[in-house]
Design a protein around this motif. Sequence first.
Motif, PDB file in Angstrom:
ATOM      1  N   GLN A 143      -5.550   6.784   3.368  1.00  0.00           N
ATOM      2  CA  GLN A 143      -4.497   7.084   4.474  1.00  0.00           C
ATOM      3  C   GLN A 143      -3.603   6.253   4.531  1.00  0.00           C
ATOM      4  OE1 GLN A 143      -6.075   9.921   5.884  1.00  0.00           O
ATOM      5  NE2 GLN A 143      -4.637   9.331   7.173  1.00  0.00           N
ATOM      6  N   GLU A 144      -1.962   6.025   4.251  1.00  0.00           N
ATOM      7  CA  GLU A 144      -0.937   5.666   4.944  1.00  0.00           C
ATOM      8  C   GLU A 144      -1.416   4.355   5.482  1.00  0.00           C
ATOM      9  OE1 GLU A 144       2.460   7.499   5.791  1.00  0.00           O
ATOM     10  OE2 GLU A 144       3.558   5.112   5.671  1.00  0.00           O
ATOM     11  N   GLY A 145      -0.943   2.963   5.341  1.00  0.00           N
ATOM     12  CA  GLY A 145      -1.365   1.957   5.241  1.00  0.00           C
ATOM     13  C   GLY A 145      -2.585   1.304   5.340  1.00  0.00           C
ATOM     14  N   ASP A 146      -3.826   2.034   4.779  1.00  0.00           N
ATOM     15  CA  ASP A 146      -4.597   1.731   4.256  1.00  0.00           C
ATOM     16  C   ASP A 146      -4.786   0.863   2.755  1.00  0.00           C
ATOM     17  OD1 ASP A 146      -7.207   3.872   5.727  1.00  0.00           O
ATOM     18  OD2 ASP A 146      -6.313   2.691   6.453  1.00  0.00           O
ATOM     19  N   ASN A 147      -5.520   0.155   2.250  1.00  0.00           N
ATOM     20  CA  ASN A 147      -6.063  -0.811   1.377  1.00  0.00           C
ATOM     21  C   ASN A 147      -6.627   0.070   0.125  1.00  0.00           C
ATOM     22  OD1 ASN A 147      -4.782  -3.092   2.212  1.00  0.00           O
ATOM     23  ND2 ASN A 147      -6.962  -3.597   2.885  1.00  0.00           N
ATOM     24  N   SER A 148      -6.799  -0.013  -1.162  1.00  0.00           N
ATOM     25  CA  SER A 148      -7.072   0.932  -2.098  1.00  0.00           C
ATOM     26  C   SER A 148      -7.484   0.517  -2.553  1.00  0.00           C
ATOM     27  CB  SER A 148      -5.865   2.694  -2.761  1.00  0.00           C
ATOM     28  OG  SER A 148      -5.669   1.577  -3.118  1.00  0.00           O
ATOM     29  N   ILE A 149      -8.862   1.021  -3.708  1.00  0.00           N
ATOM     30  CA  ILE A 149      -9.105  -0.025  -4.605  1.00  0.00           C
ATOM     31  C   ILE A 149      -9.811   1.131  -5.358  1.00  0.00           C
ATOM     32  CG2 ILE A 149     -11.332  -1.857  -5.869  1.00  0.00           C
ATOM     33  CD1 ILE A 149     -11.571  -2.449  -2.750  1.00  0.00           C
ATOM     34  N   ILE A 150      -9.236   0.642  -6.889  1.00  0.00           N
ATOM     35  CA  ILE A 150      -9.538   1.493  -7.995  1.00  0.00           C
ATOM     36  C   ILE A 150      -9.692   1.102  -9.331  1.00  0.00           C
ATOM     37  CG2 ILE A 150      -7.943   3.085 -10.121  1.00  0.00           C
ATOM     38  CD1 ILE A 150      -5.467   3.107  -8.129  1.00  0.00           C
TER      39      ILE A 150
END
Lengths: 113, 114
Positions: B14-21
């Motif tokens: 979701q926009e605004g969340d953090n992401s980890i790749i």
Amino acid sequence: DTAVSQTPKYLVTQMGNDKSIKCEQNLGHDTMYWYKQDSKKFLKIMFSYNNKELIINETVPNRFSPKSPDKAHLNLHINSLELGDSAVYFCASSPSGTTYGYTFGSGTRLTVV
Amino acid sequence: GESVGLHLPTLSVQEGDNSIINCAYSNSASDYFIWYKQESGKGPQFIIDIRSNMDKRQGQRVTVLLNKTVKHLSLQIAATQPGDSAVYFCAENYSGGGADGLTFGKGTHLIIQP
């Protein structure tokens, strides 16, 4: 001013034809590369040149012949094009044979029909 | 969540969340690692790099973590924005190899949901 520029951006051609892709960089880098990106987005190095001298030649059919008239240019000539050559080809450059400052062009989408 | 698609792993956040790749690299001799972002129709664009003598490096909204023990690299993007939607690649290199180019990982397609 584009740092690494490739032409053409799109190339559609028939099997058996010969075509060239041109690449120029204005970054003053000594090393230039060609990469192939397949339909699954996998990027793999094909060639690298350092000061007009071939350094890397990965397992690429000899129908592919890179040419570097000077250290700012690295062109890719492909003979007898095959369907499997369809891909996006990226040119890149880096200073002095290192990977710091590695810069890619925007790619040439080659479609062989 | 993260899933493995037919072609590329896809991560939807979701926009605004953090992401980890995440990325697993192959060569234990590699000492330089780079994350690239590739938008549709464009070439790979440098995001952040890290040398093997570091475990963590931060940039603007991005952090790269390196675990040499398990040969694992991750890219954290904070407060994701629609413009973060792209394919992300990790790349490795052995600096002593001269002009031997980069070895790229498979790529992860990050989708930012509004």
